[in-house]
Design an enzyme around this catalytic site. Sequence first.
Site, PDB file in Angstrom:
ATOM      1  N   HIS A  78      55.637  63.960  30.168  1.00 31.10           N
ATOM      2  CA  HIS A  78      55.124  65.157  30.846  1.00 31.10           C
ATOM      3  C   HIS A  78      55.687  66.395  30.170  1.00 31.10           C
ATOM      4  O   HIS A  78      56.898  66.486  29.922  1.00 31.10           O
ATOM      5  CB  HIS A  78      55.503  65.153  32.327  1.00 31.10           C
ATOM      6  CG  HIS A  78      54.977  66.332  33.087  1.00 31.10           C
ATOM      7  ND1 HIS A  78      53.653  66.459  33.429  1.00 31.10           N
ATOM      8  CD2 HIS A  78      55.587  67.461  33.545  1.00 31.10           C
ATOM      9  CE1 HIS A  78      53.465  67.591  34.087  1.00 31.10           C
ATOM     10  NE2 HIS A  78      54.631  68.232  34.155  1.00 31.10           N
ATOM     11  N   SER A  79      54.811  67.368  29.865  1.00 30.72           N
ATOM     12  CA  SER A  79      55.199  68.639  29.262  1.00 30.72           C
ATOM     13  C   SER A  79      55.884  68.375  27.917  1.00 30.72           C
ATOM     14  O   SER A  79      55.285  67.762  27.041  1.00 30.72           O
ATOM     15  CB  SER A  79      56.088  69.417  30.233  1.00 30.72           C
ATOM     16  OG  SER A  79      56.215  70.765  29.858  1.00 30.72           O
ATOM     17  N   LEU A  80      57.127  68.816  27.731  1.00 35.00           N
ATOM     18  CA  LEU A  80      57.848  68.487  26.499  1.00 35.00           C
ATOM     19  C   LEU A  80      57.853  66.984  26.265  1.00 35.00           C
ATOM     20  O   LEU A  80      57.724  66.510  25.127  1.00 35.00           O
ATOM     21  CB  LEU A  80      59.289  69.005  26.580  1.00 35.00           C
ATOM     22  CG  LEU A  80      60.254  68.526  25.490  1.00 35.00           C
ATOM     23  CD1 LEU A  80      59.817  69.006  24.116  1.00 35.00           C
ATOM     24  CD2 LEU A  80      61.675  68.984  25.806  1.00 35.00           C
ATOM     25  N   ALA A  82      55.557  64.873  26.829  1.00 30.51           N
ATOM     26  CA  ALA A  82      54.303  64.415  26.226  1.00 30.51           C
ATOM     27  C   ALA A  82      54.336  64.577  24.714  1.00 30.51           C
ATOM     28  O   ALA A  82      53.881  63.702  23.966  1.00 30.51           O
ATOM     29  CB  ALA A  82      53.123  65.182  26.817  1.00 30.51           C
ATOM     30  N   SER A 106      50.820  64.232  29.608  1.00 29.73           N
ATOM     31  CA  SER A 106      50.668  64.941  30.878  1.00 29.73           C
ATOM     32  C   SER A 106      51.226  66.359  30.788  1.00 29.73           C
ATOM     33  O   SER A 106      52.298  66.594  30.234  1.00 29.73           O
ATOM     34  CB  SER A 106      51.420  64.156  31.973  1.00 29.73           C
ATOM     35  OG  SER A 106      51.456  64.850  33.184  1.00 29.73           O
TER      36      SER A 106
END
Length: 246
Positions: A78-80, A82, A106
């Site tokens: 998720h975010s970083l 991903a 994500s």
Amino acid sequence: MAPTRLPLLCLPYSGASATVYARWRRSLPDWVTVKPIELPGRGERSDEPLWTDPHGLAAFLAAEIAPTLSAPYALFGHSLGALLAFELAHALMERGVPAPLLLFASGTEAPAVRDDTASRQPRSDEALKAELRDLQGTPEEVLADADLMRLTLPVLRADFLMCGHYAYRPRPPLPCRLHVLGGRQDRASRVALEAWGREGTSCTIDIFEGGHFFIHDQRASVLQAIQSSLEREMQHAPALAGLVPT
């Protein structure tokens, strides 16, 4: 011998540790083994130095993880996380590990279209706190806790620098499907999410209500989407035949 469980390697977002995925173990079915990846400098690895080089960190993690992967696996970030999951998939393949069965990306734009150059500059503590407030994922009482912030802000600062130092490297698409998750009120646009499609054989996109931390606000729906996606993918994986109960 056919595997009895599918490892789901989970990469945390900026400022977080592996514990953000702890509850997933109780919510996904028994045939999925949730394996949160602890990054250096936090949680159980708090005595290790923090990284600000995402490509170097992905190579470092691949060297650690590759010897443990003896079965098909999936990646989630998720975010970083991903971006790290995406780079980890490539780094593992460079070490001779097969591509993941599925890569879940994500809460962030596709690597080829993102622009986070502002994160290359170190930020003050107050600027970091303002960013956390803007993302609406940190309670105000946590932001007001000086002792907790003293531990959290160095990790967050390093992670923001890591985002800023990320440089897209054009490579052949990963030989796997991508499943992209986004929040309807998050910063990443639909077009930026769709650009993930160039990084794999195909791409599915799910949009959930909520902002950047929709994976927590909509946890049940997110986990159901992950489970369903894995089930569909395993129908085409002979090595995993019979793993999912019918």
